[in-house]
Design a protein around this motif. Structure first.
Motif, PDB file in Angstrom:
ATOM      1  N   PHE A 190     -77.796 -21.468   7.259  1.00 19.28           N
ATOM      2  CA  PHE A 190     -76.742 -21.997   6.387  1.00 19.28           C
ATOM      3  C   PHE A 190     -75.455 -22.128   7.207  1.00 19.28           C
ATOM      4  O   PHE A 190     -75.085 -21.206   7.938  1.00 19.28           O
ATOM      5  N   PRO A 191     -74.748 -23.275   7.090  1.00 23.04           N
ATOM      6  CA  PRO A 191     -73.649 -23.565   8.022  1.00 23.04           C
ATOM      7  C   PRO A 191     -72.374 -22.759   7.829  1.00 23.04           C
ATOM      8  O   PRO A 191     -71.320 -23.164   8.317  1.00 23.04           O
ATOM      9  N   GLU A 192     -72.437 -21.591   7.180  1.00 22.22           N
ATOM     10  CA  GLU A 192     -71.266 -20.703   7.158  1.00 22.22           C
ATOM     11  C   GLU A 192     -71.273 -19.765   8.368  1.00 22.22           C
ATOM     12  O   GLU A 192     -70.263 -19.143   8.673  1.00 22.22           O
ATOM     13  N   LYS A 193     -72.413 -19.657   9.062  1.00 23.96           N
ATOM     14  CA  LYS A 193     -72.529 -18.721  10.190  1.00 23.96           C
ATOM     15  C   LYS A 193     -72.069 -19.419  11.479  1.00 23.96           C
ATOM     16  O   LYS A 193     -72.152 -20.639  11.597  1.00 23.96           O
ATOM     17  N   LEU A 194     -71.640 -18.632  12.480  1.00 21.86           N
ATOM     18  CA  LEU A 194     -70.865 -19.159  13.615  1.00 21.86           C
ATOM     19  C   LEU A 194     -71.481 -20.383  14.311  1.00 21.86           C
ATOM     20  O   LEU A 194     -70.793 -21.388  14.516  1.00 21.86           O
ATOM     21  N   ILE A 195     -72.769 -20.312  14.678  1.00 25.05           N
ATOM     22  CA  ILE A 195     -73.329 -21.414  15.476  1.00 25.05           C
ATOM     23  C   ILE A 195     -73.446 -22.708  14.656  1.00 25.05           C
ATOM     24  O   ILE A 195     -72.883 -23.738  15.052  1.00 25.05           O
ATOM     25  N   PRO A 196     -74.101 -22.692  13.480  1.00 26.96           N
ATOM     26  CA  PRO A 196     -74.146 -23.962  12.728  1.00 26.96           C
ATOM     27  C   PRO A 196     -72.774 -24.416  12.234  1.00 26.96           C
ATOM     28  O   PRO A 196     -72.527 -25.623  12.109  1.00 26.96           O
ATOM     29  N   LEU A 197     -71.865 -23.468  11.994  1.00 20.39           N
ATOM     30  CA  LEU A 197     -70.505 -23.848  11.570  1.00 20.39           C
ATOM     31  C   LEU A 197     -69.814 -24.630  12.685  1.00 20.39           C
ATOM     32  O   LEU A 197     -69.216 -25.695  12.455  1.00 20.39           O
ATOM     33  N   THR A 198     -69.928 -24.108  13.918  1.00 16.88           N
ATOM     34  CA  THR A 198     -69.279 -24.781  15.051  1.00 16.88           C
ATOM     35  C   THR A 198     -69.882 -26.169  15.255  1.00 16.88           C
ATOM     36  O   THR A 198     -69.157 -27.151  15.452  1.00 16.88           O
ATOM     37  N   ILE A 199     -71.205 -26.262  15.166  1.00 19.94           N
ATOM     38  CA  ILE A 199     -71.864 -27.571  15.354  1.00 19.94           C
ATOM     39  C   ILE A 199     -71.391 -28.546  14.269  1.00 19.94           C
ATOM     40  O   ILE A 199     -71.025 -29.691  14.540  1.00 19.94           O
ATOM     41  N   SER A 200     -71.378 -28.049  13.038  1.00 19.88           N
ATOM     42  CA  SER A 200     -71.012 -28.912  11.917  1.00 19.88           C
ATOM     43  C   SER A 200     -69.559 -29.379  12.043  1.00 19.88           C
ATOM     44  O   SER A 200     -69.237 -30.549  11.789  1.00 19.88           O
ATOM     45  N   ARG A 201     -68.667 -28.482  12.475  1.00 17.64           N
ATOM     46  CA  ARG A 201     -67.257 -28.871  12.633  1.00 17.64           C
ATOM     47  C   ARG A 201     -67.105 -29.895  13.759  1.00 17.64           C
ATOM     48  O   ARG A 201     -66.298 -30.814  13.665  1.00 17.64           O
ATOM     49  N   CYS A 202     -67.863 -29.721  14.846  1.00 18.06           N
ATOM     50  CA  CYS A 202     -67.822 -30.706  15.936  1.00 18.06           C
ATOM     51  C   CYS A 202     -68.266 -32.074  15.418  1.00 18.06           C
ATOM     52  O   CYS A 202     -67.649 -33.098  15.716  1.00 18.06           O
ATOM     53  N   LEU A 203     -69.344 -32.091  14.651  1.00 16.72           N
ATOM     54  CA  LEU A 203     -69.873 -33.368  14.155  1.00 16.72           C
ATOM     55  C   LEU A 203     -68.876 -34.068  13.243  1.00 16.72           C
ATOM     56  O   LEU A 203     -68.790 -35.290  13.226  1.00 16.72           O
ATOM     57  N   ARG A 204     -68.127 -33.256  12.473  1.00 16.56           N
ATOM     58  CA  ARG A 204     -67.200 -33.842  11.498  1.00 16.56           C
ATOM     59  C   ARG A 204     -65.773 -33.955  12.028  1.00 16.56           C
ATOM     60  O   ARG A 204     -64.869 -34.373  11.293  1.00 16.56           O
ATOM     61  N   GLY A 205     -65.555 -33.521  13.283  1.00 14.63           N
ATOM     62  CA  GLY A 205     -64.205 -33.593  13.858  1.00 14.63           C
ATOM     63  C   GLY A 205     -63.223 -32.685  13.144  1.00 14.63           C
ATOM     64  O   GLY A 205     -62.028 -32.987  13.059  1.00 14.63           O
ATOM     65  N   GLN A 206     -63.730 -31.545  12.620  1.00 16.48           N
ATOM     66  CA  GLN A 206     -62.840 -30.618  11.897  1.00 16.48           C
ATOM     67  C   GLN A 206     -62.550 -29.399  12.765  1.00 16.48           C
ATOM     68  O   GLN A 206     -63.317 -29.087  13.683  1.00 16.48           O
ATOM     69  N   SER A 207     -61.484 -28.655  12.413  1.00 15.00           N
ATOM     70  CA  SER A 207     -61.105 -27.508  13.248  1.00 15.00           C
ATOM     71  C   SER A 207     -62.215 -26.449  13.242  1.00 15.00           C
ATOM     72  O   SER A 207     -62.909 -26.248  12.242  1.00 15.00           O
ATOM     73  N   ILE A 208     -62.371 -25.789  14.399  1.00 21.20           N
ATOM     74  CA  ILE A 208     -63.399 -24.755  14.558  1.00 21.20           C
ATOM     75  C   ILE A 208     -62.687 -23.406  14.531  1.00 21.20           C
ATOM     76  O   ILE A 208     -61.979 -23.057  15.482  1.00 21.20           O
ATOM     77  N   PRO A 209     -62.847 -22.637  13.443  1.00 22.16           N
ATOM     78  CA  PRO A 209     -62.110 -21.375  13.362  1.00 22.16           C
ATOM     79  C   PRO A 209     -62.725 -20.294  14.249  1.00 22.16           C
ATOM     80  O   PRO A 209     -63.940 -20.092  14.244  1.00 22.16           O
TER      81      PRO A 209
END
Ligand SMILES: NC(=O)c1ccc[n+]([C@@H]2O[C@H](COP(=O)([O-])OP(=O)(O)OC[C@H]3O[C@@H](n4cnc5c(N)ncnc54)[C@H](O)[C@@H]3O)[C@@H](O)[C@H]2O)c1
Length: 329
Positions: A190-209
């Motif tokens: 689920f994309p709340e965890k660090l690795i999928p979150l970072t990938i998802s933010r990169c794909l969407r051009g959103q900030s990576i916390p």
């Protein structure tokens, strides 16, 4: 019949895929919270040796019914609330699912298996290394002898569930093993965890916390290796033992995020993804470092993690990128 709880989640679905493809009979219990999805089980749905029950482990009567209806002889228990940040916002769902839910399953197993030959049965409890708290940078990794010292409501609820399993084993002779694993990565998370979150933010051009200064260290293992270790502990582990599963792969959070940005810059033909990294206020009570010494699992079970981090991370990123391009994430 093996009951797999939480089988529609990230790790549970990999355990189910491995069991079903090995021809073993599996029934999944999952109530499909935000973290669970039947899509994760699409490639086993319809197989003769697979069944699904949408039930809640907080419901003891429902658990008894599942044991009776499916003739459950063995359990691999993964269902849990699993995200530390959510447990900081509200710990109560963690107590209800991780503690009460585990107690319900232990009671259902005790009722169903009483009077039968216990050697046919096993309750495998899937837990986390977070029950041991955190390490300084120079301490050796956790072993099965490390003292319990959980820091977050999540890890405290998992620690409580570990103790319940041990107590039911000792008091009621319920056959069990416990596995404690480090941070998992791989497809279907689920994309709340660090690795999928970072990938998802990169794909969407959103900030990576990135929390705090990003110097926290985690010990990453591919979910396929973890699931294989759980099944080996279930099949071959000594009754009443715990096994720590890890792949000796410690990474600082900030280094990991940079590494994902490097890979994704290459994959997407970009050069600017590092600029999305944004430092945010540190998590309350944030553990500094986790590290696992998996020597016991390696020597007793003949298990070891086989997927190198470079290969595993690249294929994981590709999996999320493909899903994004197909419009399914
Ligand atoms: N993710 C990790 O890095 C990691 C590491 C070590 C151990 N673990 C443990 O492994 C297990 C699985 O973790 P995950 O990352 O796959 O979690 P996840 O959040 O992806 O999946 C949990 C699953 O449990 C189900 N579930 C939650 N509450 C339920 C309830 N009350 N009744 C029935 N089903 C319920 C959810 O629907 C979901 O399918 C957990 O017990 C976790 O503590 C996880």
């Amino acid at each position: 019949m093996i009951l797999v709880t939480g089988g529609a989640g990230f790790i549970g679905s990999e355990v189910v895929r491995q069991l079903v493809s090995a021809g073993r009979r599996v029934v999944v219990v999952d109530n499909l919270t935000y973290a669970g999805s039947l899509d994760n089980l699409a490639n086993v749905a319809g197989r003769d040796n697979f069944a699904f029950e949408r039930e809640d482990i907080r419901d003891g009567d429902a658990m008894r019914r599942v044991f009776a209806d499916h003739g459950v002889q063995q359990v691999i228990h993964l269902a849990a609330e699993s995200h530390v940040d959510r447990s900081i916002d509200n710990g109560m769902p963690f107590i209800q699912t991780n503690v009460i839910g585990t107690a319900n399953l232990l009671e259902a197993a005790r009722d169903a298996w009483s009077g039968s030959t216990l050697s046919n049965h096993r309750f495998t409890h899937v837990s986390t290394d977070e029950v041991y708290g955190d390490l300084t940078e120079d301490e050796p990794g956790f072993t099965e002898q490390s003292p319990y010292k959980p820091s977050s409501p999540y890890s405290a609820s998992k620690a409580a569930s570990d103790h319940l399993v041990t107590a039911w084993g000792r008091t009621h002779q319920l056959p069990y093993v416990t596995t404690n694993c480090s941070n998992n990565y791989g497809p279907y998370q689920f994309p709340e965890k660090l690795i999928p979150l970072t990938i998802s933010r990169c794909l969407r051009g959103q900030s990576i916390p990135v929390y705090g200064n990003g110097r926290q260290i985690r010990d990453w293992i591919h979910v396929t290796d973890h699931a294989r270790g759980v099944i080996m502990a279930h099949d071959k582990g000594r009754n009443g033992e715990s096994y720590l599963l890890g792949s000796r792969n410690e990474q600082r959070n900030l280094d990991l995020v940079h590494r994902i940005c490097d890979e994704m810059n290459l994959m997407l033909g970009r050069n600017d993804l590092h600029e999305l990294i944004t430092f945010v206020q540190d998590r309350k009570g944030h553990d500094l470092r986790y590290a696992i010494n998996p020597a016991k699992a390696e020597s007793e079970l003949g298990w070891s993690a086989g997927i190198g981090f470079e290969t595993g991370l690249r294929s994981t990123i590709k999996w999320y990128v493909d899903r994004y391009n197909e419009g399914t994430s």
